[in-house]
Design a protein around this motif. Structure first.
Motif, PDB file in Angstrom:
ATOM      1  N   ILE A   1      30.784   2.152 -10.762  1.00  0.00           N
ATOM      2  CA  ILE A   1      29.330   2.037 -10.828  1.00  0.00           C
ATOM      3  C   ILE A   1      28.791   1.425  -9.537  1.00  0.00           C
ATOM      4  CG2 ILE A   1      29.438  -0.228 -11.968  1.00  0.00           C
ATOM      5  CD1 ILE A   1      26.735   2.475 -12.563  1.00  0.00           C
ATOM      6  N   THR A   2      27.675   1.963  -9.053  1.00  0.00           N
ATOM      7  CA  THR A   2      26.968   1.382  -7.914  1.00  0.00           C
ATOM      8  C   THR A   2      25.568   0.991  -8.359  1.00  0.00           C
ATOM      9  OG1 THR A   2      26.188   3.552  -7.162  1.00  0.00           O
ATOM     10  CG2 THR A   2      28.270   2.730  -6.225  1.00  0.00           C
ATOM     11  N   ILE A   3      25.065  -0.134  -7.841  1.00  0.00           N
ATOM     12  CA  ILE A   3      23.730  -0.620  -8.200  1.00  0.00           C
ATOM     13  C   ILE A   3      23.037  -1.081  -6.923  1.00  0.00           C
ATOM     14  CG2 ILE A   3      22.392  -2.166  -9.677  1.00  0.00           C
ATOM     15  CD1 ILE A   3      25.013  -2.667 -11.258  1.00  0.00           C
ATOM     16  N   GLY A   4      21.861  -0.520  -6.640  1.00  0.00           N
ATOM     17  CA  GLY A   4      21.127  -0.878  -5.430  1.00  0.00           C
ATOM     18  C   GLY A   4      19.643  -1.056  -5.697  1.00  0.00           C
ATOM     19  N   GLN A   5      18.935  -1.538  -4.683  1.00  0.00           N
ATOM     20  CA  GLN A   5      17.490  -1.771  -4.777  1.00  0.00           C
ATOM     21  C   GLN A   5      16.713  -0.505  -4.458  1.00  0.00           C
ATOM     22  OE1 GLN A   5      15.367  -4.730  -5.270  1.00  0.00           O
ATOM     23  NE2 GLN A   5      13.800  -3.141  -5.236  1.00  0.00           N
ATOM     24  N   TYR A   6      15.737  -0.190  -5.294  1.00  0.00           N
ATOM     25  CA  TYR A   6      14.823   0.913  -5.003  1.00  0.00           C
ATOM     26  C   TYR A   6      13.884   0.513  -3.869  1.00  0.00           C
ATOM     27  CZ  TYR A   6      10.624   3.808  -5.443  1.00  0.00           C
ATOM     28  OH  TYR A   6       9.547   4.622  -5.177  1.00  0.00           O
ATOM     29  N   LEU A   7      13.764   1.390  -2.878  1.00  0.00           N
ATOM     30  CA  LEU A   7      12.825   1.204  -1.777  1.00  0.00           C
ATOM     31  C   LEU A   7      11.859   2.384  -1.774  1.00  0.00           C
ATOM     32  CD1 LEU A   7      15.274   0.062   1.058  1.00  0.00           C
ATOM     33  CD2 LEU A   7      13.820  -1.377  -0.398  1.00  0.00           C
ATOM     34  N   ARG A   8      10.592   2.102  -1.816  1.00  0.00           N
ATOM     35  CA  ARG A   8       9.579   3.147  -1.914  1.00  0.00           C
ATOM     36  C   ARG A   8       9.535   3.976  -0.622  1.00  0.00           C
ATOM     37  NH1 ARG A   8       3.176   1.933  -3.204  1.00  0.00           N
ATOM     38  NH2 ARG A   8       2.742   3.897  -4.317  1.00  0.00           N
ATOM     39  N   PRO A   9       9.809   5.286  -0.697  1.00  0.00           N
ATOM     40  CA  PRO A   9       9.811   6.105   0.528  1.00  0.00           C
ATOM     41  C   PRO A   9       8.437   6.228   1.173  1.00  0.00           C
ATOM     42  CG  PRO A   9      11.018   7.197  -1.247  1.00  0.00           C
ATOM     43  CD  PRO A   9      10.274   6.049  -1.862  1.00  0.00           C
ATOM     44  N   THR A  10       7.405   6.475   0.348  1.00  0.00           N
ATOM     45  CA  THR A  10       6.034   6.608   0.849  1.00  0.00           C
ATOM     46  C   THR A  10       5.087   6.085  -0.226  1.00  0.00           C
ATOM     47  OG1 THR A  10       5.481   8.784  -0.107  1.00  0.00           O
ATOM     48  CG2 THR A  10       6.752   8.778   1.961  1.00  0.00           C
ATOM     49  N   GLU A  11       3.815   5.963   0.124  1.00  0.00           N
ATOM     50  CA  GLU A  11       2.826   5.488  -0.846  1.00  0.00           C
ATOM     51  C   GLU A  11       2.571   6.494  -1.954  1.00  0.00           C
ATOM     52  OE1 GLU A  11      -1.191   6.982   1.574  1.00  0.00           O
ATOM     53  OE2 GLU A  11      -0.730   4.847   1.377  1.00  0.00           O
ATOM     54  N   ARG A  12       3.088   7.694  -1.810  1.00  0.00           N
ATOM     55  CA  ARG A  12       2.930   8.720  -2.827  1.00  0.00           C
ATOM     56  C   ARG A  12       4.063   8.706  -3.837  1.00  0.00           C
ATOM     57  NH1 ARG A  12      -1.092  12.118  -1.321  1.00  0.00           N
ATOM     58  NH2 ARG A  12      -0.413  13.820  -2.666  1.00  0.00           N
ATOM     59  N   HIS A  13       4.964   7.732  -3.722  1.00  0.00           N
ATOM     60  CA  HIS A  13       6.051   7.556  -4.674  1.00  0.00           C
ATOM     61  C   HIS A  13       5.783   6.337  -5.547  1.00  0.00           C
ATOM     62  CE1 HIS A  13       7.978  10.202  -1.724  1.00  0.00           C
ATOM     63  NE2 HIS A  13       8.864  10.500  -2.662  1.00  0.00           N
ATOM     64  N   LEU A  14       6.605   6.172  -6.582  1.00  0.00           N
ATOM     65  CA  LEU A  14       6.447   5.024  -7.468  1.00  0.00           C
ATOM     66  C   LEU A  14       6.540   3.726  -6.676  1.00  0.00           C
ATOM     67  CD1 LEU A  14       8.657   6.148 -10.491  1.00  0.00           C
ATOM     68  CD2 LEU A  14       6.166   5.978 -10.459  1.00  0.00           C
ATOM     69  N   PRO A  15       5.710   2.742  -7.009  1.00  0.00           N
ATOM     70  CA  PRO A  15       5.735   1.471  -6.279  1.00  0.00           C
ATOM     71  C   PRO A  15       6.930   0.609  -6.684  1.00  0.00           C
ATOM     72  CG  PRO A  15       4.157   1.356  -8.071  1.00  0.00           C
ATOM     73  CD  PRO A  15       4.665   2.782  -8.046  1.00  0.00           C
ATOM     74  N   VAL A  16       7.330  -0.280  -5.775  1.00  0.00           N
ATOM     75  CA  VAL A  16       8.342  -1.279  -6.095  1.00  0.00           C
ATOM     76  C   VAL A  16       7.666  -2.394  -6.886  1.00  0.00           C
ATOM     77  CG1 VAL A  16       9.986  -2.954  -5.170  1.00  0.00           C
ATOM     78  CG2 VAL A  16       9.655  -0.773  -4.009  1.00  0.00           C
TER      79      VAL A  16
END
Length: 330
Positions: free
Chosen positions: A261-276
């Protein structure tokens, strides 16, 4: 300029921050807009540009291959490419789904290259890789969801680079067993399918996918592959999930035979994606790693910059001698 290059340049990401008119606040929580975009100091990484990075970039360009490193704006691209590692995509660069976190282009795919398996395998052989990861976009437009190209790519890799460990990171094939069986029949060393987020977040983050279906894919892969195949999955945090939700998700993965299993932090690619919603502290990732080990995973990698293919060779015992640097081809 080729039509493919022109299409890539003209592409603009459609908004994924409010899927289907859904009230994201109800799912992600009331603090979703409170977090500033400025990232904590532990996300600082050197800008890519070294000799190894330039060499791989040239090879990828010359072979007309697609990489997740570029398409998904991965923060580890400099580190991985300097190590001689990269994550390439087969079946084109356009996905038929529209996940709220993903920076890969979405739309109606046009990519159809019967020689792609040979080109990918040739690249693995030229780079003398000891561990190669192959992934793809979702191809729900194809009758077999792309499984035939998947199988051909693994088969060609075995012929041209027999010393290389092969890891596949596949879509869910709509939960159909026959496409999955076609891929597993080629006996990849590692079968990876990412669940990405905890079950509660699927309606906003993974439209078109279902938690239970992805669990079944992993379970079926283990049943089909047996001891010859290591099963693996990955999760992201930062979209409002709790520690307990993540640990519960890890428990469900173990119940379905997942070994890595791998677990990482979501980083928002652009403002048109889901916010962190929030950035998890490295100490919290350490706690998740300990929880995963307590549940019995063979290997747990958890950290802010951990991604599914990051240092993939460290997740599986390397038993094939006489090969050179690591790489991930997808």
């Amino acid at each position: 300029m080729s039509e493919q290059s022109a299409g890539r340049r003209e592409h603009k990401t459609r908004s994924r921050a409010n899927p289907g008119g859904m009230d994201v606040l109800k799912v992600l929580g009331p603090d979703v807009h409170a977090l500033r975009d400025r990232k904590p100091h532990w996300f600082k990484v050197p800008a890519p540009g070294g000799a190894g990075y330039r060499r791989l970039r040239g090879l990828i360009r010359d072979e007309n291959l697609h990489t997740v490193c570029q398409e998904a704006a991965c923060p580890n691209v400099g580190d991985c490419w300097e190590r001689g590692t990269a994550t390439f995509m087969i079946l084109g660069d356009t996905c038929t789904r529209r996940c709220g976190f993903c920076n890969v282009k979405t739309g109606k795919p046009t990519w159809n290259d019967p020689l792609e398996p040979a080109r990918v395998a040739r690249s693995i052989a030229r780079m003398a890789l000891r561990h190669a990861v192959i992934t793809s976009v979702d191809r729900d437009d194809l009758p077999d969801y792309g499984a035939g190209i998947w199988a051909a790519t693994i088969r060609m890799c075995r012929r041209q680079a027999p010393a290389t460990k092969i890891e596949v990171l596949t879509p869910d094939f709509r939960g159909q067993e026959m496409p999955l069986a076609k891929v597993l029949a080629e006996r990849p060393d590692v079968f990876n399918h990412n669940l990405e987020v905890v079950p509660r977040l699927y309606p906003v983050a993974r439209r078109g996918s279902r938690w239970e279906r992805s669990l079944r894919v992993l379970d079926n892969a283990k049943q089909m592959g047996g001891d010859e195949v290591t099963t693996k999955s990955g999760l992201m945090v930062g979209l409002g999930e709790t520690h307990d939700e993540v640990v519960d998700a890890l428990g469900q993965l173990r119940e379905h035979g997942v070994q890595v299993i791998t677990i990482g932090q979501y980083l928002r690619p652009t403002e048109r994606h889901l916010p962190v919603v929030r950035y998890w502290h490295p100490d919290e990732f350490d706690a998740l790693e300990q929880a995963g080990k307590a549940l019995g995973f063979d290997h747990v990698a958890a950290g802010p910059l951990v991604r599914s293919s990051y240092h993939a060779d460290e997740h599986v015992t390397q038993e094939r001698p006489g090969v050179g640097p690591l790489a991930v081809i997808a």
